[in-house]
Design a protein around this motif. Structure first.
Motif, PDB file in Angstrom:
ATOM      1  N   GLU A 115      20.928 -10.490 -78.326  1.00 50.16           N
ATOM      2  CA  GLU A 115      22.088 -11.078 -79.005  1.00 50.16           C
ATOM      3  C   GLU A 115      22.172 -10.602 -80.445  1.00 50.16           C
ATOM      4  O   GLU A 115      23.260 -10.390 -80.986  1.00 50.16           O
ATOM      5  CB  GLU A 115      22.009 -12.608 -78.955  1.00 50.16           C
ATOM      6  CG  GLU A 115      22.232 -13.192 -77.559  1.00 50.16           C
ATOM      7  CD  GLU A 115      22.109 -14.709 -77.547  1.00 50.16           C
ATOM      8  OE1 GLU A 115      21.743 -15.284 -78.611  1.00 50.16           O
ATOM      9  OE2 GLU A 115      22.356 -15.320 -76.493  1.00 50.16           O
ATOM     10  N   HIS A 143      18.813  -5.539 -69.821  1.00 45.72           N
ATOM     11  CA  HIS A 143      19.058  -6.294 -71.052  1.00 45.72           C
ATOM     12  C   HIS A 143      20.437  -5.977 -71.642  1.00 45.72           C
ATOM     13  O   HIS A 143      20.669  -6.189 -72.839  1.00 45.72           O
ATOM     14  CB  HIS A 143      17.982  -5.965 -72.086  1.00 45.72           C
ATOM     15  CG  HIS A 143      16.595  -6.339 -71.649  1.00 45.72           C
ATOM     16  ND1 HIS A 143      16.222  -7.626 -71.373  1.00 45.72           N
ATOM     17  CD2 HIS A 143      15.493  -5.562 -71.421  1.00 45.72           C
ATOM     18  CE1 HIS A 143      14.947  -7.650 -71.016  1.00 45.72           C
ATOM     19  NE2 HIS A 143      14.483  -6.402 -71.034  1.00 45.72           N
ATOM     20  N   THR A 201       6.109 -16.460 -69.683  1.00 45.39           N
ATOM     21  CA  THR A 201       7.262 -15.720 -69.172  1.00 45.39           C
ATOM     22  C   THR A 201       8.563 -16.299 -69.701  1.00 45.39           C
ATOM     23  O   THR A 201       9.474 -15.567 -70.103  1.00 45.39           O
ATOM     24  CB  THR A 201       7.275 -15.743 -67.630  1.00 45.39           C
ATOM     25  OG1 THR A 201       6.067 -15.156 -67.144  1.00 45.39           O
ATOM     26  CG2 THR A 201       8.467 -14.959 -67.095  1.00 45.39           C
ATOM     27  N   THR A 202       8.631 -17.620 -69.728  1.00 44.04           N
ATOM     28  CA  THR A 202       9.830 -18.288 -70.245  1.00 44.04           C
ATOM     29  C   THR A 202      10.035 -17.973 -71.722  1.00 44.04           C
ATOM     30  O   THR A 202      11.158 -17.687 -72.160  1.00 44.04           O
ATOM     31  CB  THR A 202       9.717 -19.817 -70.062  1.00 44.04           C
ATOM     32  OG1 THR A 202       9.504 -20.104 -68.679  1.00 44.04           O
ATOM     33  CG2 THR A 202      10.987 -20.510 -70.514  1.00 44.04           C
ATOM     34  N   CYS A 203       8.949 -18.007 -72.501  1.00 43.96           N
ATOM     35  CA  CYS A 203       9.039 -17.675 -73.933  1.00 43.96           C
ATOM     36  C   CYS A 203       9.520 -16.238 -74.115  1.00 43.96           C
ATOM     37  O   CYS A 203      10.365 -15.948 -74.968  1.00 43.96           O
ATOM     38  CB  CYS A 203       7.684 -17.858 -74.608  1.00 43.96           C
ATOM     39  SG  CYS A 203       7.163 -19.572 -74.777  1.00 43.96           S
ATOM     40  N   LYS A 204       8.975 -15.330 -73.307  1.00 50.31           N
ATOM     41  CA  LYS A 204       9.374 -13.923 -73.403  1.00 50.31           C
ATOM     42  C   LYS A 204      10.856 -13.751 -73.123  1.00 50.31           C
ATOM     43  O   LYS A 204      11.571 -13.045 -73.850  1.00 50.31           O
ATOM     44  CB  LYS A 204       8.560 -13.081 -72.416  1.00 50.31           C
ATOM     45  CG  LYS A 204       8.807 -11.582 -72.541  1.00 50.31           C
ATOM     46  CD  LYS A 204       8.399 -10.815 -71.310  1.00 50.31           C
ATOM     47  CE  LYS A 204       9.465 -10.955 -70.232  1.00 50.31           C
ATOM     48  NZ  LYS A 204       9.249 -10.023 -69.094  1.00 50.31           N
ATOM     49  N   ILE A 205      11.341 -14.411 -72.081  1.00 54.27           N
ATOM     50  CA  ILE A 205      12.750 -14.304 -71.710  1.00 54.27           C
ATOM     51  C   ILE A 205      13.652 -14.785 -72.838  1.00 54.27           C
ATOM     52  O   ILE A 205      14.646 -14.134 -73.196  1.00 54.27           O
ATOM     53  CB  ILE A 205      13.028 -15.104 -70.415  1.00 54.27           C
ATOM     54  CG1 ILE A 205      12.325 -14.431 -69.224  1.00 54.27           C
ATOM     55  CG2 ILE A 205      14.532 -15.205 -70.153  1.00 54.27           C
ATOM     56  CD1 ILE A 205      12.393 -15.244 -67.944  1.00 54.27           C
ATOM     57  N   GLU A 206      13.301 -15.911 -73.442  1.00 55.74           N
ATOM     58  CA  GLU A 206      14.121 -16.481 -74.519  1.00 55.74           C
ATOM     59  C   GLU A 206      14.089 -15.605 -75.763  1.00 55.74           C
ATOM     60  O   GLU A 206      15.105 -15.417 -76.435  1.00 55.74           O
ATOM     61  CB  GLU A 206      13.639 -17.906 -74.847  1.00 55.74           C
ATOM     62  CG  GLU A 206      13.895 -18.921 -73.752  1.00 55.74           C
ATOM     63  CD  GLU A 206      15.374 -19.051 -73.418  1.00 55.74           C
ATOM     64  OE1 GLU A 206      16.203 -19.074 -74.355  1.00 55.74           O
ATOM     65  OE2 GLU A 206      15.705 -19.108 -72.230  1.00 55.74           O
ATOM     66  N   ILE A 207      12.910 -15.066 -76.082  1.00 50.84           N
ATOM     67  CA  ILE A 207      12.784 -14.218 -77.277  1.00 50.84           C
ATOM     68  C   ILE A 207      13.583 -12.931 -77.107  1.00 50.84           C
ATOM     69  O   ILE A 207      14.333 -12.518 -78.004  1.00 50.84           O
ATOM     70  CB  ILE A 207      11.302 -13.895 -77.559  1.00 50.84           C
ATOM     71  CG1 ILE A 207      10.564 -15.158 -78.015  1.00 50.84           C
ATOM     72  CG2 ILE A 207      11.177 -12.809 -78.632  1.00 50.84           C
ATOM     73  CD1 ILE A 207       9.063 -14.988 -78.122  1.00 50.84           C
ATOM     74  N   LYS A 214      16.060 -12.465 -75.160  1.00 42.91           N
ATOM     75  CA  LYS A 214      17.480 -12.843 -75.145  1.00 42.91           C
ATOM     76  C   LYS A 214      18.033 -12.921 -76.565  1.00 42.91           C
ATOM     77  O   LYS A 214      19.128 -12.422 -76.860  1.00 42.91           O
ATOM     78  CB  LYS A 214      17.645 -14.188 -74.441  1.00 42.91           C
ATOM     79  CG  LYS A 214      19.083 -14.671 -74.341  1.00 42.91           C
ATOM     80  CD  LYS A 214      19.141 -16.026 -73.634  1.00 42.91           C
ATOM     81  CE  LYS A 214      20.569 -16.567 -73.614  1.00 42.91           C
ATOM     82  NZ  LYS A 214      20.625 -17.904 -72.958  1.00 42.91           N
ATOM     83  N   ASP A 215      17.270 -13.526 -77.482  1.00 42.72           N
ATOM     84  CA  ASP A 215      17.695 -13.617 -78.888  1.00 42.72           C
ATOM     85  C   ASP A 215      17.773 -12.230 -79.528  1.00 42.72           C
ATOM     86  O   ASP A 215      18.664 -11.952 -80.336  1.00 42.72           O
ATOM     87  CB  ASP A 215      16.718 -14.493 -79.676  1.00 42.72           C
ATOM     88  CG  ASP A 215      16.912 -15.980 -79.390  1.00 42.72           C
ATOM     89  OD1 ASP A 215      17.963 -16.336 -78.821  1.00 42.72           O
ATOM     90  OD2 ASP A 215      16.012 -16.770 -79.725  1.00 42.72           O
TER      91      ASP A 215
END
Length: 294
Positions: free
Chosen positions: A24, A89, A12-18, A20-21
């Motif tokens: 951006e 998002h 879940t953390t990886c998904k959120i960061e990806i 997010k990028d």
């Protein structure tokens, strides 16, 4: 990594960061909406949402941003899911400049399809039906106008429905496949190695899935002996007279010369466009080479 909860947290953390990028990278610019819905193994309806956009370096990018659960396959449920996900998002429908869906009427319908509802929110959200998908649908539709081909498609579909009607029949089908595979390997008819001789499933054709007819026919040919074995078993062991009669009719029909000939013919014909469609979807493809392929 021995904890399932911890694994889910990491994913879940990886998904959120990806994601997010990705957001951006879009930088509040225009994007194309790609959506498809299907049922998971538990039978719950889910919808995958992807975006296509041009990044800061000028490259066309495609990114998956989420898999959301929907109430049902209705257009309103699909639109509601999209409207809920995009603001989460920091994206808006007003920036949508394109829509890409399959050929299902709830997606492409001119009056009440998803593409029409999205265009009501953003007039610039033009919908382009995948050309590879259109090509396959056209070929299948034209082929079905030939009575014998229409009968073939219906027969294959009915047989696969019968074989997949219970877990016991599916298990019998898989066991038969394993038996014939072992025999072929022992006789030296098949090579062994990593990735070879994968188990073939009962692939059902679907008009909204551009390669499904080709795969369905190909798997039917490859698993023909196992399909005949299961139908033979049903003729003897089916619980009702109706099931035995149905299995007997399918067994006789699928072994006629006309059906076998048409099955191989349609596999060859659909195989040509399948290779063509796969080539068209390669990222390194360019317009001049596409024209040559056409």
């Amino acid at each position: 990594m021995t904890s399932h909860d911890m694994q889910k947290d990491i994913m879940t953390t990886c998904k959120i960061e990806i994601v997010k990028d990705i957001i951006e990278d879009i930088n509040n610019d225009y994007f194309v909406l790609l959506v498809d819905e299907s049922r998971d193994v538990s039978g719950k309806e889910k919808m995958a949402i992807c975006l296509r956009y041009v990044d800061k370096k000028g490259f066309v990018m495609e990114a998956f941003i989420g898999l959301v659960r929907i109430k049902d396959t209705s257009v309103l449920s699909q639109k509601e899911a999209i409207v809920d996900v995009l603001p989460h998002h920091s994206l808006t429908l007003s920036n949508v400049r394109g829509q890409c869906y399959n050929g299902a009427c709830n997606m492409q319908g001119e009056l009440s399809g998803l593409k029409t509802l999205i265009r009501q929110e953003s007039r610039s959200a033009h919908s382009v039906h995948c050309f590879a998908h259109q090509l396959q649908l056209t070929l299948v539709t034209v082929s079905k106008k030939h009575v014998q081909v229409g009968e073939l498609v219906l027969l294959i579909s009915n047989i696969l429905n019968v074989l997949g009607a219970s877990f016991k029949r599916v298990d019998n089908f898989r066991e038969s496949q394993k038996m014939y595979l072992r025999m072929a390997v022992d006789m030296g008819e098949l090579e062994t190695g990593i990735g070879l001789n994968q188990e073939l499933g009962l692939v059902k054709d679907g008009d909204t899935h551009w390669g499904s007819h080709y795969k369905s026919f190909g798997n039917f040919i490859s698993s023909f002996d196992s399909i005949v074995d299961v139908l033979d078993t049903l003729v003897v062991n089916a619980t009702t007279l109706e099931e035995r009669a149905s299995a007997s009719g399918f067994l006789i029909s699928c072994q006629t010369f006309e059906i076998i000939f048409l099955l191989h013919l349609m596999t060859d014909v659909l195989g040509i466009t399948n290779d063509f469609n796969v080539s068209l979807q390669k990222k390194e493809q360019d317009i001049p080479n596409v024209m040559i392929l056409v």
